[in-house]
Design a protein around this motif. Sequence first.
Motif, PDB file in Angstrom:
ATOM      1  N   GLY A   1      46.833  39.020  26.272  1.00  0.00           N
ATOM      2  CA  GLY A   1      45.854  38.283  27.066  1.00  0.00           C
ATOM      3  C   GLY A   1      46.280  38.259  28.522  1.00  0.00           C
ATOM      4  N   GLN A   2      45.502  37.508  29.308  1.00  0.00           N
ATOM      5  CA  GLN A   2      45.879  37.402  30.713  1.00  0.00           C
ATOM      6  C   GLN A   2      47.061  36.445  30.842  1.00  0.00           C
ATOM      7  N   PRO A   3      48.025  36.811  31.665  1.00  0.00           N
ATOM      8  CA  PRO A   3      49.239  36.007  31.745  1.00  0.00           C
ATOM      9  C   PRO A   3      48.951  34.671  32.415  1.00  0.00           C
ATOM     10  N   GLU A   4      49.597  33.627  31.937  1.00  0.00           N
ATOM     11  CA  GLU A   4      49.383  32.346  32.600  1.00  0.00           C
ATOM     12  C   GLU A   4      50.330  32.236  33.797  1.00  0.00           C
ATOM     13  N   PHE A   5      50.152  31.173  34.525  1.00  0.00           N
ATOM     14  CA  PHE A   5      50.825  31.014  35.814  1.00  0.00           C
ATOM     15  C   PHE A   5      52.335  31.266  35.716  1.00  0.00           C
ATOM     16  N   GLU A   6      52.977  30.650  34.745  1.00  0.00           N
ATOM     17  CA  GLU A   6      54.440  30.759  34.654  1.00  0.00           C
ATOM     18  C   GLU A   6      54.865  32.215  34.418  1.00  0.00           C
ATOM     19  N   THR A   7      54.106  32.888  33.554  1.00  0.00           N
ATOM     20  CA  THR A   7      54.441  34.292  33.296  1.00  0.00           C
ATOM     21  C   THR A   7      54.276  35.121  34.564  1.00  0.00           C
ATOM     22  N   ARG A   8      53.184  34.851  35.271  1.00  0.00           N
ATOM     23  CA  ARG A   8      52.955  35.607  36.503  1.00  0.00           C
ATOM     24  C   ARG A   8      54.112  35.410  37.470  1.00  0.00           C
TER      25      ARG A   8
ATOM     26  N   ASN B   1      49.268  32.297  42.246  1.00  0.00           N
ATOM     27  CA  ASN B   1      48.105  31.439  42.204  1.00  0.00           C
ATOM     28  C   ASN B   1      46.824  32.176  42.516  1.00  0.00           C
ATOM     29  N   ASN B   2      46.948  33.160  43.385  1.00  0.00           N
ATOM     30  CA  ASN B   2      45.726  33.788  43.877  1.00  0.00           C
ATOM     31  C   ASN B   2      45.335  35.042  43.131  1.00  0.00           C
ATOM     32  N   ILE B   3      46.286  35.669  42.486  1.00  0.00           N
ATOM     33  CA  ILE B   3      45.931  36.860  41.717  1.00  0.00           C
ATOM     34  C   ILE B   3      46.183  36.548  40.255  1.00  0.00           C
ATOM     35  N   GLN B   4      45.126  36.525  39.475  1.00  0.00           N
ATOM     36  CA  GLN B   4      45.270  35.980  38.137  1.00  0.00           C
ATOM     37  C   GLN B   4      44.986  36.963  37.024  1.00  0.00           C
ATOM     38  N   HIS B   5      44.256  37.992  37.329  1.00  0.00           N
ATOM     39  CA  HIS B   5      43.700  38.745  36.210  1.00  0.00           C
ATOM     40  C   HIS B   5      44.475  39.980  35.834  1.00  0.00           C
ATOM     41  N   ASN B   6      45.365  40.438  36.690  1.00  0.00           N
ATOM     42  CA  ASN B   6      45.861  41.782  36.480  1.00  0.00           C
ATOM     43  C   ASN B   6      47.268  41.895  37.027  1.00  0.00           C
ATOM     44  N   ILE B   7      48.194  42.333  36.171  1.00  0.00           N
ATOM     45  CA  ILE B   7      49.582  42.393  36.599  1.00  0.00           C
ATOM     46  C   ILE B   7      49.797  43.500  37.617  1.00  0.00           C
ATOM     47  N   ARG B   8      49.035  44.574  37.477  1.00  0.00           N
ATOM     48  CA  ARG B   8      49.183  45.656  38.440  1.00  0.00           C
ATOM     49  C   ARG B   8      48.833  45.187  39.850  1.00  0.00           C
ATOM     50  N   GLU B   9      47.760  44.387  39.937  1.00  0.00           N
ATOM     51  CA  GLU B   9      47.384  43.847  41.246  1.00  0.00           C
ATOM     52  C   GLU B   9      48.464  42.923  41.773  1.00  0.00           C
ATOM     53  N   LEU B  10      49.059  42.204  40.848  1.00  0.00           N
ATOM     54  CA  LEU B  10      50.125  41.265  41.205  1.00  0.00           C
ATOM     55  C   LEU B  10      51.266  42.047  41.858  1.00  0.00           C
TER      56      LEU B  10
ATOM     57  N   ILE C   1      23.385  36.499  35.028  1.00  0.00           N
ATOM     58  CA  ILE C   1      22.329  36.764  34.039  1.00  0.00           C
ATOM     59  C   ILE C   1      22.246  38.256  33.744  1.00  0.00           C
ATOM     60  N   GLU C   2      22.321  39.060  34.813  1.00  0.00           N
ATOM     61  CA  GLU C   2      22.221  40.510  34.610  1.00  0.00           C
ATOM     62  C   GLU C   2      23.379  41.043  33.778  1.00  0.00           C
ATOM     63  N   THR C   3      24.587  40.553  34.077  1.00  0.00           N
ATOM     64  CA  THR C   3      25.744  41.042  33.338  1.00  0.00           C
ATOM     65  C   THR C   3      25.644  40.670  31.861  1.00  0.00           C
ATOM     66  N   VAL C   4      25.254  39.406  31.619  1.00  0.00           N
ATOM     67  CA  VAL C   4      25.141  38.954  30.222  1.00  0.00           C
ATOM     68  C   VAL C   4      24.067  39.758  29.499  1.00  0.00           C
ATOM     69  N   THR C   5      22.924  39.936  30.156  1.00  0.00           N
ATOM     70  CA  THR C   5      21.847  40.655  29.458  1.00  0.00           C
ATOM     71  C   THR C   5      22.225  42.112  29.235  1.00  0.00           C
ATOM     72  N   SER C   6      22.905  42.734  30.213  1.00  0.00           N
ATOM     73  CA  SER C   6      23.250  44.139  29.972  1.00  0.00           C
ATOM     74  C   SER C   6      24.308  44.242  28.880  1.00  0.00           C
TER      75      SER C   6
ATOM     76  N   LEU D   1      35.187  39.576  27.722  1.00  0.00           N
ATOM     77  CA  LEU D   1      34.726  40.893  28.178  1.00  0.00           C
ATOM     78  C   LEU D   1      33.652  40.760  29.253  1.00  0.00           C
ATOM     79  N   ILE D   2      32.730  39.810  29.011  1.00  0.00           N
ATOM     80  CA  ILE D   2      31.679  39.616  30.019  1.00  0.00           C
ATOM     81  C   ILE D   2      32.307  39.164  31.324  1.00  0.00           C
ATOM     82  N   ARG D   3      33.296  38.282  31.209  1.00  0.00           N
ATOM     83  CA  ARG D   3      33.941  37.779  32.408  1.00  0.00           C
ATOM     84  C   ARG D   3      34.586  38.937  33.184  1.00  0.00           C
ATOM     85  N   GLN D   4      35.247  39.834  32.426  1.00  0.00           N
ATOM     86  CA  GLN D   4      35.858  40.983  33.105  1.00  0.00           C
ATOM     87  C   GLN D   4      34.811  41.818  33.826  1.00  0.00           C
TER      88      GLN D   4
END
Lengths: 368, 453
Positions: free
Chosen positions: B279-286, B311-320, B365-370, B445-448
């Motif tokens: 999953g996505q790493p939580e703050f401490e892991t980051r 704090n500011n980069i949360q979703h991706n370790i590579r970006e971190l 709405i568009e993302t969810v519907t697609s 997945l939708i969030r991503q």
Amino acid sequence: MKIICTQENLNKGLSIVSQAVGSDSTLPVLANVLIQTEGGQLKLSTTDIKTGITVKIRGKVEEAGSVTVPAKLLSEYIRSLPAENITLQSQDKILKISCGDFNATLNGIDPEEFPLIPKIKDKEICSVDASDFIEIVSKVAFAAASDESRPELAGVFMSLSGNQLTLAATDSYRLAEGIIKDVKISGKPKNAIVPAKTFSELLHIIGQDAEEKLKISLSENEMMFEYGDSSLVTRLVEGQYPDYKQIIPDNFQTEALYDREQFLQGIKVTGLFAKAGANDLRFEFNVPAQTTSLEASSSQVGKNLSKIKAKIKGETSEVIFNYRYLLDGLNSLKTEQVVFLTNSSSGPGILRSSKADGYTYVVMPIKQ
Amino acid sequence: MDNNQIWQTVLGELELVISKAKFNTWFKGTGIISSENGEFIIGVPHGFAKEWLENKLNKEIFAALQRVTNNRIRRVSYQIGTVPHANPNPLPVARTLPENQVPVPAFEEVDSKTNLNPRYTFENFIVGSSNELAHAACQSVAKNPGKQYNPLFIYGGVGLGKTHLLHAIGNHIRVTTPHKTILFTTSERFTSGLVNAIKNNSIEKFKNLYMEYDVLVIDDIQFLSGKEKTQEELFHIFNALYNANKQTVFTSDRPPKAIPTIEDRLRSRFEGGMIADIGQPEFETRKAILFAKARDKKFNVTEEIIDYIANNIQHNIRELEGALNRVIAHAQLNDHLPDIEMTKNVLANIIANPKKKALSPKHIIETVTSFYNLSPADLQGLSRKKEIVNPRQIAMFLMREEINSSFPSIGSELGGRDHTTAMHACEKIKDEIDGNEQLRQEVDLIRQRLYLP
């Protein structure tokens, strides 16, 4: 850059330079045509780093400059436009084209990236009637080898000496040689091997109504042809061309004179029964009967025997040839009567026109 | 240095500043013909190359020759002709770097036999609650390949460490049991290998090759979706390996169930072993990851900066990692220690939260519907079919969570519904997410997708 010219001129120029556009090349700019203004004219250039073609076309230059855009797309687009005036205007790397109600912009590449086509510094060494030249090209170039396993045979041999221009090509099974006499040649005798592709490009440049002179210049590694406002520079093939003259005998045992059409028809008909792949056709030159019998047989198809009237001198003999090679040779001869010369079942056969026009076509026999 | 060596060195230098296509086009078959009294004659194969080198690259060639020979050059000219030591294909041969060049970090060599990158090991993998299951599974596979979890299937979003774990398994096995053969490949490489095999009529050879390995690791298996022939061959290879008790490991960005158009028999095999998600790493892991990376690079970064980045980069370790690299590079260039102000400046255009701001209710709405293959009008309509109600509620939930829309405005976005409807939907989804794994994954997945550029 801003230029106005007619659709006709531009289309003609593009169709000529399109010949040298590089295909599947790693360098994208080679798929482009370079459009430049030069001395109040419009200059188009393409190259694949083996050959480079430039054409100058008439047009009104309102602003000098240069641009390079994909050649294939541009020439297809221009070809489809109506025959009206076309305005070409470039801005940075983009070319705007407008013609009547048609407007387009084409994205290009920086013209600085376009390869420089080498200039030949040696002076013009030969000048020949373009109509003579294309005639012998069409009679000779087809005999060059189509595969590149021996690069020198995939080219056409060109020799300039005395006042003769000689072209020769062979794929080691058959050979064609053509000579143009009374050509103005300056400097020392020169030999070169020219890529066969160059000649098809030249035929395109010269076109049907060849009235002008074709000028040829030569440096150590390149040859340049100039015709009217077009010029073509090509890299020469490296290597030594085989001494082909030695396989053409001077004396013959049998000499036969045919009506070209009859001979052609006889070979075509009999050839239908030849073994696929071998294309072997047995020739019997019968002196007392003054006929040539052609015989072909294949176990799958059947047998065929044709007789053709001929004036035959010398000895009666029998030889087997690949009939397709003979058809090629007969098709490039234009005279009404042709001469066929042969020695023995293992010597080459030679086709010439009844008039001495400098053309010789040699076929090696199939040995039994 | 003889002429050949000089020219190789010059080529090595020029290759760095000229694009590869041009380099190969213009320098093929070139060499030094003679060098007397500082006059160099460069041999080129044909006039096109001569013109180009003479007119376009003369300055670069001259400068490079000057450096290589310590200013012994007076003149460079070009001549068409064959060179005794011409380099038929000027691809990197012994390349020497000039001394005054900026040191480039050396890339570790990837083992060409196994394709394993020794940089990725278990030791430098940071474990947090989001990835501990995957980590433990991988470790146990690495210790007992083929015995415990076979196949092992790991899934998770981009840049969360799947590939790191895969390489770590391979590296561990290679060190502890060197006689085992390992292959690390990607589904893309597998597919192109198969295509080639089909072309050359050597499928049997191809299959046998794969069946010989003791451990087969395939990354990004989701790309096999829709490639039926590849799936079929993989299925046979998999069966053969499985029956011989050999270990297979796969990764994907989603669970086997969620990979579209994958054959059922392959899917059920993936599911037959162990499935672990990252999953996505939580703050401490980051934070721990950032500290470890900084230590790797032997660079002192204050906790304040680490906190800011984490704090500011949360979703991706590579970006971190990228953000940290940027800070370090900036500090090295300016030759002073990074502080929080500088960090904010440097990362301004990466962070700046453009993502959150850019999201609009319409986009959600568009993302969810697609995602569910519906049209926005379905969500805004009156239908109370289950297939529509559920996505509608998810859209409401995401509007609330991601952009903090008010309940009345959520209601009006979705076809003028009452605000209590929106409230109910948000609560319902929130509750259900904890208990319903499938729903959680769908929402993730939708969030991503929402944040994809």
